[in-house]
Design an enzyme around this catalytic site. Structure first.
Site, mmCIF file in Angstrom:
data_model
loop_
_atom_site.group_PDB
_atom_site.id
_atom_site.type_symbol
_atom_site.label_atom_id
_atom_site.label_comp_id
_atom_site.label_asym_id
_atom_site.label_seq_id
_atom_site.Cartn_x
_atom_site.Cartn_y
_atom_site.Cartn_z
ATOM 1 N N HIS A 48 6.071 -2.880 -7.070
ATOM 2 C CA HIS A 48 5.582 -3.444 -5.789
ATOM 3 C C HIS A 48 4.325 -2.700 -5.341
ATOM 4 C CE1 HIS A 48 6.280 -4.839 -1.490
ATOM 5 N NE2 HIS A 48 5.579 -3.738 -1.275
ATOM 6 N N GLU A 49 4.368 -1.374 -5.378
ATOM 7 C CA GLU A 49 3.213 -0.602 -4.896
ATOM 8 C C GLU A 49 2.000 -0.806 -5.819
ATOM 9 O OE1 GLU A 49 3.142 0.420 -2.003
ATOM 10 O OE2 GLU A 49 5.285 0.356 -1.595
ATOM 11 N N HIS A 52 0.344 -4.050 -5.049
ATOM 12 C CA HIS A 52 -0.482 -4.114 -3.836
ATOM 13 C C HIS A 52 -1.976 -3.968 -4.175
ATOM 14 C CE1 HIS A 52 2.009 -4.765 -0.446
ATOM 15 N NE2 HIS A 52 2.716 -3.666 -0.544
ATOM 16 N N GLU A 109 2.875 -8.724 1.128
ATOM 17 C CA GLU A 109 4.124 -8.065 0.724
ATOM 18 C C GLU A 109 4.918 -8.941 -0.244
ATOM 19 O OE1 GLU A 109 4.825 -5.025 1.239
ATOM 20 O OE2 GLU A 109 3.157 -4.641 2.595
ATOM 21 N N ASP A 113 6.140 -8.068 -3.958
ATOM 22 C CA ASP A 113 7.554 -8.147 -4.365
ATOM 23 C C ASP A 113 7.710 -8.914 -5.675
ATOM 24 O OD1 ASP A 113 8.630 -6.649 -2.308
ATOM 25 O OD2 ASP A 113 9.191 -8.383 -1.093
ATOM 26 N N HIS A 171 6.279 -7.518 6.380
ATOM 27 C CA HIS A 171 7.342 -7.702 5.378
ATOM 28 C C HIS A 171 8.277 -8.815 5.843
ATOM 29 C CE1 HIS A 171 6.134 -3.447 5.125
ATOM 30 N NE2 HIS A 171 6.319 -3.578 3.829
ATOM 31 N N ARG A 177 13.417 -11.021 0.874
ATOM 32 C CA ARG A 177 12.755 -10.241 -0.175
ATOM 33 C C ARG A 177 13.637 -10.235 -1.423
ATOM 34 N NH1 ARG A 177 10.107 -4.853 2.158
ATOM 35 N NH2 ARG A 177 8.985 -5.110 0.195
HETATM 36 ZN ZN LIG Z 1 4.431 -3.230 0.351
#
Ligand SMILES: [Zn+2]
Length: 210
Positions: A48-49, A52, A109, A113, A171, A177
């Site tokens: 996920h990071e 981004h 976000e 995900d 989020h 999510r």
């Molecule tokens: Zn995030």
């Protein structure tokens, strides 16, 4: 972030990722846990990071942290079409009869995900090096992976707090999510999800960014 913070962050100006010590603990990461659950839990968060860097905001920064368009026109066109589809998918979620998730507000976000869990799944498969995945308590490797991912999003929240989150937070609420697995083909195979099942999406409606 302090070492005690259970969170993670992508820093586009530094082109850096930050994972405080406290997130690298059970249940998110456990050196004694099966690889399937570590990839599904912390692996999806690390993915996920990283994703981004390529979300609707991170994609506007280049490898040196400068704001610059570095995409080919074809890649950018695909990215914009796929992300619009993802925003529309999240617009359909209704935590309350009078309040929907805002697909545009949560887009960056949600991109992270779906990119993160997809990359973590690919990483898990690569880690098996073509050997069969160990089963555990009757669950296949892929099932363990997706169960661990879903357990990332267990949450208990009051109605007022959830309403505030839907209105203001970038989020989506945790339960939405978790269900981004609807976009991942392997999840359908892992649990035998069929047309007519509540979370089923036809292949043409599944969003694959990368
Ligand atoms: Zn995030």
């Amino acid at each position: 972030m302090t070492p005690q913070t259970v969170n993670a962050v992508n820093l586009p100006l530094q082109n850096a990722l930050n994972f405080p010590a406290a997130i690298l603990q059970p249940p998110l990461f456990d050196p004694l846990a099966p690889a399937a659950s570590n990839y599904g839990a912390i692996g999806s968060i690390i993915g996920h990071e990283i994703s981004h860097t390529f979300d609707s905001e991170g994609s506007t920064f280049d490898s040196k942290g400068r704001v610059r368009n570095w995409w080919t026109p074809a890649d950018l066109a695909h990215f914009q079409a796929a992300t619009q589809k993802l925003a529309a998918q999240y617009d359909t979620y209704k935590p309350f009869p009078d309040l929907s998730v805002n697909g545009k507000q949560t887009l960056a976000e949600n991109i992270a995900d779906v990119g993160g869990v997809g990359a973590a799944y690919d990483g898990y498969q690569a880690s098996l090096a073509d050997k069969p995945a160990p089963t555990l308590d009757g669950f296949s490797g892929d099932q363990q992976f997706f169960i661990a991912f879903g357990q990332n999003w267990g949450q208990k929240v009051r109605e007022a707090a959830l309403r505030q989150q839907v209105l203001t937070d970038p989020h989506a609420p945790a339960k939405y999510r978790a269900v981004t697995v609807r976009n991942i083909d392997a999840w359908y195979a892992a649990f035998g999800v069929q047309p007519g099942d509540k979370l089923y999406l036809p292949p043409s409606d599944r969003v694959r960014l990368w």
